[in-house]
Enzyme design. Structure first.
Site, PDB file in Angstrom:
ATOM      1  CB  ALA A 112      -0.952   0.053   1.139  1.00 55.90           C
ATOM      2  CG  ASN A 113      -0.100   4.470  -2.177  1.00 56.01           C
ATOM      3  OD1 ASN A 113      -0.519   5.637  -1.507  1.00 56.01           O
ATOM      4  ND2 ASN A 113       0.189   4.289  -2.770  1.00 56.01           N
TER       5      ASN A 113
END
Ligand code: CTP
Length: 400
Positions: free
Chosen positions: A209-210
């Site tokens: 993810a980020n």
């Protein structure tokens, strides 16, 4: 008054939330709309036709077969005379009937006979809302072009149970109506917005993810609605609420985001704000990856590039007239932003510096430079809401 001389046909379903439609009718009329109401038999158990007639200043329609009534206008005419049909509260039963094409009372017959847009404000017990049958019906209705506002999370009036299923507030429903019928500079324009991160699974419990929070994308969706656009938001997993009046689709992965965006075409404009993961694991493991006792090396993840959603739409046969992308950079903002403008087929790139220390990713403020064929326009540091407001105005000017 944002709904001056617009005609709303309000179908009132039977649920405890029906008491809120009295306020809804008042607010719609305050905006200048005329409101004509159809009540189901169940709805009349919760509010009286007399209250509804009084607030709407019109007669209330309840029967499919009312041959003796000299005022009978019939379900076809009722459904065609309106500019928009609003169903509030939309019960599980009403959703099911329309999804399956049933028409055994006036409300369902009107819904089946109409050629106008339908906006539903569902209200039901959270278990009913989450039931696979209701989910299926909702998906069918969305595919058929029905739009939704809510339901919200909250406590249920009858049971005190908490969960998703509470009818959107009258102000939110009015905002959704204004978004479809209002007279803003973007009314009649359909705009797609992507927002949030994507999650790319590694195995059933882990993902890549980020730090994207969705704040900027959601703020842009909300600002576009305020200017009258019909907004379709496609968002990755975020911790913030769906913007009021925006038809929101929730996805996890880049592939799902692309599919959701493509299924929403054609559109007049598209704004790609999502921080899409550039790579995904070639094949996510179907079981949790376990530590191997005695192994000297950690497991290796084989990655493959994700589709570029902006570039796909920027070069699409159904390319929207205006395509806006973002560029998250930590160096050479302008040069890299310009390359993205070119490569992805965008009309505008909103370039922002996301280096550590700027606080842009996940924060509330943003400093952007707009790149287009007209050159570079550097904006001062602003709140994400203000960036959204300005960008929405610019989009309205470009689409005018
Ligand atoms: N974007 C997209 N799909 C992707 C990657 C990016 O739609 N798979 C969009 C983003 O929503 C944004 C723009 O492309 O509007 C630029 O995203 P950014 O992350 O800055 O660029 P990348 O293409 O990922 O390039 P790089 O990582 O090399 O900077």
């Amino acid at each position: 008054m944002k709904l001056q001389s617009r005609k709303i046909l309000l179908i009132i379903g039977g649920g405890i939330a029906a008491y809120k439609v009295l306020e809804l009718i008042r607010r719609l009329r305050d905006e200048g709309a005329s409101v004509r109401c159809v009540m189901t038999a169940a709805a009349q158990q919760f509010v009286t036709p007399l209250s509804v007639a009084t607030l709407s200043a019109d007669r209330v329609f309840t029967d499919l077969f009312d041959r003796n009534d000299e005022h009978d206008v019939g379900h076809i005419r009722l459904s065609r005379e309106a500019d928009l049909i609003v169903v509030a509260p939309a019960t599980a039963d009403l959703m099911s009937k329309l999804a399956n094409g049933a028409a055994n009372d006036l409300a369902s017959a009107v819904l089946l006979a109409t050629d106008k847009s339908v906006l539903m404000a569902p209200a039901m017990n959270p278990r009913m809302w989450n039931h696979p049958a209701t989910r299926r019906n909702r998906a069918t209705l969305v595919a058929d072009g029905v739009s939704f506002v809510g339901p919200n999370r909250g406590e249920m009036a009858e049971s005190g149970e908490a969960g998703e299923g509470r009818m959107a507030e009258p102000v939110e429903i009015v905002a959704a109506v204004v978004a479809r019928l209002g007279s803003g500079p973007l009314s009649g324009k359909k705009i797609i917005v992507t927002s949030g991160p994507t999650h790319e699974p590694i195995d059933p419990v882990r993902y890549i993810a980020n730090r994207s929070s969705g704040k900027q994308g959601h703020a842009i969706a909300a600002a576009l609605v305020r200017l009258g656009a019909e907004v379709r938001l496609v968002t990755g997993p975020v911790a913030i609420a769906d913007p009021a009046g925006v038809l929101t689709t929730h996805v996890e992965t880049a592939a799902e985001m692309l599919a959701a965006v493509e299924s929403t075409l054609p559109a007049d404009g598209a704004v790609f704000v999502a921080a899409v993961a550039d790579w995904r694991v070639v094949e996510a493991a179907s079981e949790k990856i376990k530590k191997q006792p005695g192994a000297t090396e950690p497991p290796v993840l084989h990655m493959v590039e994700n589709p570029d959603i902006l570039a796909t739409v920027g070069h699409h046969a159904q390319r929207p007239k205006l395509v806006v992308g973002f560029a998250a950079e930590t160096q050479d903002l302008i040069t890299n932003g310009r390359k993205k403008l070119e490569r992805k087929g965008a009309d505008i790139i909103v370039a922002n510096d996301v280096s550590t220390g700027t606080g842009t990713m996940g924060g509330d403020r943003n400093r952007v430079t707009l790149l287009s064929a007209n050159g570079a326009d550097e904006w001062p540091e602003l709140g994400k809401d203000e960036v959204a407001e300005r960008l929405a105005q610019l989009i309205a000017d470009r689409l005018a």
